[in-house]
Motif scaffolding. Sequence first.
Motif: not given
Lengths: 486, 419, 118
Positions: A125-140, A234-239, A295-300
């Motif tokens: 659910r976390m990844i679908s809400l925010e695909p840019k999240l670190n894949r190691d996310v357990v939940g939230g 504003r071009n940062a892919t981390a947005y 970066r731990r949250l959003v690797p980009a």
Amino acid sequence: MADIYDVAIIGAGVIGSAIARKLSSYNLKTALLEKECDVSFGVSKANSGIIHGGFHHDSATLKSRLEVKGNLMFDQLKDELHFPFNRCGILVAAFSGDEMRTVEKLYQNGLGNKAIGIELCNHERMISLEPKLNRDVVGGLYAPGGGIIEPYRFVFSLVESAKKNGVEVLTKFEVAESEEKNDCYILKSADGRSLKAKWVVNAAGLYSDEISRIFGAESFTITPRKGEEFLLDRNATAYTSKVIFPAPSHVSKGMLVIPTAEGTTMVGPTAQMVDDKQDASTSKANFQAIFSSARRLVPAVSERDIITSFTGLRPTMEGDDFYIEASKIKPRFIQVAGIQSPGLTAAPAIADYVKDILKVEGLALSEKPDFDPYIEDVPRFRNSSKEELDALIAENPAYGEVICRCENISEAEIVAAVRQGHDTLDGVKFYTRAMMGRCQGGFCTHKIMKIICRETGKSMDELTKRGGGSWLVHKKVGDYALEDRA
Amino acid sequence: MKTIEKDVLVIGGGSAGMAAAAEIRERNHSVAIVERDNILGGILNQCIHNGFGLHRFKEELTGPEYAERYAEIIEASDMEVFTGTTVTEIEKRDEGKTVYAYSARHGMLVFQVKAVVLAMGCRERNRGNIGTPGTRPAGVYTAGLAQRLVNMEGLMPGSKCVIVGSGDIGLIMARRMSWVGADVKAVVEIQPYPAGLTRNIVQCLNDFNIPLHLSHVVSKIHGKDRVEGIDITPLRDGIEVTEETFHIECDTLLLSVGLIPDNEIARKAGIDINRETNGPLVDSSLMTSVEGIFACGNVLHVHDLVDYVSEESHRCGAFVSDYLEHQSETKQFKMVSGSNLKYVIPNQFRADRDNHFYMRSLIVRNHAELVLTLDGKELGRKKLRHIQPSEMISFTLKEKDLDKAALDDNSTLEISLVG
Amino acid sequence: MTKELICISCPIGCHLEVTQKGDEITVRNNKCSRGEIYGKEELLAPKRVVTATCPVKSDLMLRIPVKTTEAIPVELINRLLEELYKREVSAPVRRGDIILENFMDSGIDVVSTKTLSG
């Protein structure tokens, strides 16, 4: 000094300004006092701009009640005051079982606070809400009611609205002395001005302890807690599409990845207690900490995208809650202190709450029938369609003059800022966003300086970055003698 | 709103845009220039020092003179120039491009064109890009902004200054600030060698006894309202030796810490960007990844001499004309930069004509060799005299040198430097 | 007298050691003959081309850029700059127009480097 104000509000940050605007809807003579040369130039200028989701604090606290109430007021405020606001939602990401337990506590807070739509999420659910999240996310946790605003622009709008409804704003008015006489306070400024007010609201942010002392009211200490943040291009892919929080620690809500209301990305803030209320410096060590944490949250998140960094100071005080009450020592003196996070979110609710305290304490409040909650919406080049722009330019050619090329800010918007009284570079910057983009004013500063001079009649050497001794240029070519130099 | 139909729109009226436009008009295609500023010439207008044009005009000119020579060619032609006009968007159509621009005079302008030349130049890196710690007072200026204030507005950005970066812009500003009566306390350079030309070290620093601190960084900015001083820390093996930090009192800090191609319109148009240069990736005709959009000058890669900008942009203008005349549909091959080179431009080559390459070294040497390798086989070498990262290397691969080369569809030419 | 100079004839930048004994000047550490010429000139009579701006009366711009037509002796530079900063130019000006003639009998003029129509 013939006039006597009903209320003098000390401090034109978000709290003082929200209170001023609230009081402007009643038949009162109100003054809003600010020691800096423009409003919002203290704590509110370097705020993260988060509209919190109502889950960080438990429902027993005043801050939690005001946060939840304040949050719900922003849609109407945006409609009336036209500041950038995006109810994008907040995610809190957990990366371990321990962190997940912390998040569950937040969820319980959220339920207790009746935060709308709050949910616990698994990894997927976390990844679908925010695909840019670190894949190691357990939940939230997901709080759809959270969001993001441009904090300084919110303050400017509140003040503009307050002024429109009769509040007088006195800048560079640093309250240095106070005297009580005939049920009235006489406030004296450091530069020798004075005014009389029956009621005083202490919303002086970092300096509310000093103001309380000057008035002989309660004794308490405000300790600045420093927060450094970095702004990315504003071009940062981390947005991201939502504000991303880590699981919080006991000192702060942690370092976040923030998609700002204007399309840039912000990372930070740090949380560090300091002694100096003017310590707005940045350091190398914090740079490392912020980026590894973000970066731990959003690797980009990448250092390559940094545009600038800045520092904010939160006014913290002992105890875990806001300190908002009538002074028990001085009459007609209201303390509004220790307003750290979620102060911005709570601000409109704090204003209502202060209004209620004033009423209970005996201030007569009668609604002003001609109160106008709306301010003029200055069209912005960057938010206008091609057809709208063509029409705007036909009406006002200054819309066709793009001054800030990075953020696409037209001359018309800069003129509007200066005519609203924001006549320093920072004033123009925070009102319009000019000089806030990737070139940081390299191309447009001199053009903006010329516009300020033209609009105000000031000369170049009178201009400042943000008042005081922050001069920009001080002499002309040819003013220095060369002959005696080797 | 006004709609304008042309063969080509050139975005940017500086040295690159003017040269490209002049060349395209020379080949009898219709062309318009859009320029943000109120006059043609771009950044040359504020570069009032001399040293321009030795290659192109065989004489030493100042920036305004160099600009005016080209502006006169443009003004003498019948091409339309839109000054005070800002382009916000390039839209791809099935046939050609639509470009949207705005100006106080015309409102919205819509250009319908067959080809676009990007010639927007570059912007300066700033404090945020180099992450200088400390307070955030007034008095921290990029060198280019300070140059503008001094040379065009006649204003003094400060009286006691320190300059960060020993590139030519930093050095030129050290002399300019001295000549207008400011006290230039030092130039601080992070690299162990100066980034600018020796001539500028001598005439801009030594003439005024300005110390140059190599392998040093500004480690802290002091001052609440205005800059009051800075800390300078030496680097040893790339690490700050904090105990040797020293302080300089000053009211102004000028940053000359590099330039970056200004490519936002290109990005928005979906053009692929070269991560080394921050400019577009281009084929042997300087065409970007979007057909019909070309790039030249500092928006493509940052040049150190305007003469090279003009040279490249004339060539770009010729390539655009070829494209309009349908002469450019020949097979192109891959071009890559090998050891000791930061980048090579363009990123493709052709076997049926001469290819001009610009490249930037990663190393400093008094003698070096360029080595060309085609699919792992050495194709040729060229001896070079002094090389350093701040001096662009240009090299022409002749058509005849490729005569005997065995090229197949996947052939790759690698160019590298041997020290 | 011995002076250390950096040769600017090419990018190599030889660190020259220039010594004067009576009428004789010797240049050492130069890698080519251009270094010798440079070293002697720089020791005897250093000269520089000066560029600057003068105030200008115009709606279009505030300063007009100017330059010396040739390199002038370095000891004259500060006096020249002060003179130029004071000299108000009026439009129209053409590129190459003389702004200051034969400065201090040096035989060197200062000319405008930009055209500014009326």
